[in-house]
Design a protein around this motif. Structure first.
Motif, PDB file in Angstrom:
ATOM      1  N   SER A 147      22.864  72.181-151.369  1.00 54.28           N
ATOM      2  CA  SER A 147      24.330  72.233-151.296  1.00 54.28           C
ATOM      3  C   SER A 147      24.861  73.532-151.888  1.00 54.28           C
ATOM      4  O   SER A 147      25.770  74.159-151.327  1.00 54.28           O
ATOM      5  N   PHE A 148      24.285  73.953-153.022  1.00 54.91           N
ATOM      6  CA  PHE A 148      24.714  75.187-153.685  1.00 54.91           C
ATOM      7  C   PHE A 148      24.491  76.389-152.780  1.00 54.91           C
ATOM      8  O   PHE A 148      25.351  77.260-152.643  1.00 54.91           O
ATOM      9  N   ASN A 149      23.310  76.435-152.141  1.00 56.38           N
ATOM     10  CA  ASN A 149      22.994  77.581-151.276  1.00 56.38           C
ATOM     11  C   ASN A 149      23.822  77.582-149.996  1.00 56.38           C
ATOM     12  O   ASN A 149      24.172  78.651-149.483  1.00 56.38           O
ATOM     13  N   ALA A 150      24.128  76.378-149.483  1.00 56.88           N
ATOM     14  CA  ALA A 150      24.862  76.301-148.220  1.00 56.88           C
ATOM     15  C   ALA A 150      26.374  76.387-148.410  1.00 56.88           C
ATOM     16  O   ALA A 150      27.105  76.638-147.443  1.00 56.88           O
ATOM     17  N   ASN A 151      26.835  76.207-149.634  1.00 56.07           N
ATOM     18  CA  ASN A 151      28.279  76.203-149.883  1.00 56.07           C
ATOM     19  C   ASN A 151      28.855  77.598-149.629  1.00 56.07           C
ATOM     20  O   ASN A 151      28.402  78.585-150.203  1.00 56.07           O
ATOM     21  N   PRO A 152      29.874  77.698-148.760  1.00 53.72           N
ATOM     22  CA  PRO A 152      30.470  79.026-148.522  1.00 53.72           C
ATOM     23  C   PRO A 152      31.243  79.554-149.723  1.00 53.72           C
ATOM     24  O   PRO A 152      31.501  80.748-149.815  1.00 53.72           O
ATOM     25  N   ALA A 153      31.626  78.658-150.639  1.00 55.52           N
ATOM     26  CA  ALA A 153      32.323  79.110-151.851  1.00 55.52           C
ATOM     27  C   ALA A 153      31.332  79.836-152.743  1.00 55.52           C
ATOM     28  O   ALA A 153      30.254  79.322-153.046  1.00 55.52           O
ATOM     29  N   PRO A 154      31.654  81.045-153.200  1.00 55.64           N
ATOM     30  CA  PRO A 154      30.718  81.817-154.028  1.00 55.64           C
ATOM     31  C   PRO A 154      30.355  81.070-155.303  1.00 55.64           C
ATOM     32  O   PRO A 154      31.195  80.419-155.923  1.00 55.64           O
TER      33      PRO A 154
END
Length: 500
Positions: A147-154
């Motif tokens: 989820s962290f890697n795929a999240n578009p939010a930096p």
């Protein structure tokens, strides 16, 4: 009988009964390498129902189960925790991934440690491998990682003990232009995360204490030497049982660029507004209170900027025709624009100025406003009036001029006035009769005798005629008629067929 008593031996049955219900998995190993016993938790952790399914000894266990370290490195012969336990090594919280050799896609995670129980002589009597099932925790961490890697939010994650970043997602890399190698392993201070932040010291203090860092604006330095405006917040989390801080970002750079562009646009508007030679002012739409006025507006009105701003045209009694002013304001409320409406301004010193007023709604700083633009035509109107007066004086006796000169004078007067035009066919029969008699030089009384009408009725017809053709004098009416080839005849009714 010997006085030396034999050392007590451990009752394995009692030991097995004691540890059988523990949540930790326990595997007991014989000194010869055979797997002696395992509690229910250990069997469940291996997805088997009987101790024989673990294998008869350590070798068979290695054949049935494939073990990997968390870095995906396979454990070779002799590296399995059961084999190390048998060799007398101390095992302290070793985390491995375990899969049945028959199905390597099935993976679970165990953390293992050893316990050796000696008899009274100090000889190892019980070799125990203690297992803790970490599968749910690591699955949750993997879900978080994905989820962290795929999240578009930096996002960034740093360890709390040394403030070094251990995770960075694509959103942060895309926002800043950094590479993963530029960030991972670097400290918060080295990246300069809070170096350009008004509350940076407070953020670093909270980071050192492992406390929540509330959102705040900061300028993140970029690898090309620039910076990016962001909102950053920090939340303490645990990653693989290690205290960390998760930083999340909201990119405000687009807003900053938009604000800069808006500010530059407003500066350009303000400069052009102030320096424009045309009188202009700005008022709010809701109450028409003036908020700005340029130098040209102040000059034509005679007021100072402090006398104009904060007041309305009504307060200043700025326009002579109150009804016309109200009509213009209503048009603007109805979202209609105003173009070149003639209004006479009352100046501060008591004088007047003839103006053509244009106005339009506009949004300034999220507020609906009106921009007023004036054209001072006082001198032009005065010159035109003087020219018309001269022409009328000359044309009072046209017997001195040829027809061509009269027509040219009439054309000149028409060009120097702004009177509206009307076609002859739009006039009623009576109005054409009146116009013909005016062209023939008859007075009101003479027209009354000719048409058998009262003097008041004649005057009403004349007023209606003047209103339609946009004049207010007999000479102007004669010129208007002659411009259209209508000069009047002895029989006024004959003129009803005249054409433009």
């Amino acid at each position: 009988m010997s006085d030396i008593s034999e050392p007590p031996r451990i009752n394995r049955s009692s030991l097995q009964e004691l540890i059988g219900g523990l949540s930790d998995g326990i595997i007991l190993l014989n000194p010869d390498g055979g797997i002696a016993w395992a509690n229910v938790s250990a069997l469940d952790m291996h997805r088997v129902s009987d101790v024989e399914e673990l294998g008869a000894d350590t070798k068979e266990y290695r054949r049935l189960f494939t073990l990997r370290y968390r870095n995906n490195h396979l454990l070779e012969e002799g590296q399995y925790p059961l084999e190390r336990l048998l060799a007398g090594e101390t095992i302290d919280d070793v985390t491995v991934e375990i899969s049945p050799t028959s199905d390597l896609d099935l993976v679970w995670v165990h953390t293992m440690r050893s316990m050796i129980i000696s008899d009274g002589t100090g000889k190892a009597d019980v070799l125990a491998l203690i297992l803790r099932d970490e599968t749910p925790r690591f699955e949750a961490e993997e879900r978080f990682e994905r989820s962290f890697n795929a999240n578009p939010a930096p996002g960034l994650i740093c360890r709390l003990d040394d403030h070094r970043f251990i995770r960075v997602n694509e959103g942060f890399l895309e926002m800043t232009g950094f590479t993963k190698e530029d960030v991972v392993g670097k400290t918060v201070e080295a990246i300069g995360l809070f170096s350009n932040c008004e509350t940076g010291e407070d953020a670093l203090t909270k980071l050192g204490d492992g406390r929540v860092i509330r959102h705040r604006e900061a300028l993140v330095p970029l690898p090309d030497g620039g910076d990016r405006l962001v909102i950053v917040a920090g939340e303490p989390i645990s990653v693989v049982e290690e205290p960390c801080m998760l930083f999340t970002f909201a990119d405000l750079d687009a807003r900053r660029k938009a604000q800069n562009a808006l500010r530059q646009s407003e500066e350009r508007f303000s400069k052009s507004f102030r320096l424009s030679p045309a009188p202009a002012a700005v008022s709010r739409l809701d109450d028409f209170v003036f908020t700005e006025a340029n130098d040209a507006f102040l000059q034509v009105s005679g007021y100072s900027v402090t006398e104009i701003t904060g007041r309305t045209a009504s307060d200043l009694r700025l326009w002579e025709d109150v009804a016309a002013r109200r009509a213009l304001e209503q048009k603007l409320r109805d979202n209609a624009f105003v173009r070149n409406e003639p209004l006479r301004m009352r100046q501060k010193d008591g004088g007047t100025a003839d103006c053509l007023v244009s106005a339009e709604r506009v949004e300034i700083n999220d507020e609906q406003c009106v921009i007023w633009a004036l054209q001072d035509v006082t001198e032009r109107r005065r010159s035109e009036a003087q020219l018309v007066e001269a022409i009328e004086s000359v044309m009072a006796d046209t017997s001195w001029f040829s027809r061509s000169i009269v027509d040219r004078l009439a054309t000149l007067k028409h060009q120097s006035t702004a009177a509206p035009t009307a076609r002859l066919m739009e006039l009623s029969d009576r109005e054409r009769e009146i116009l013909g008699l005016i062209c023939n030089g008859q007075s009101d009384a003479e027209m009354g005798e000719t048409l058998h009408l009262s003097k008041n009725t004649i005057r009403n017809h004349i007023a209606s005629l003047y209103g339609k053709i946009g004049v207010n004098r007999r000479a102007a009416a004669v010129i208007w008629a002659r411009e259209r080839g209508f000069t009047g005849t002895a029989d006024p009714k004959a003129n009803s067929k005249a054409k433009k």
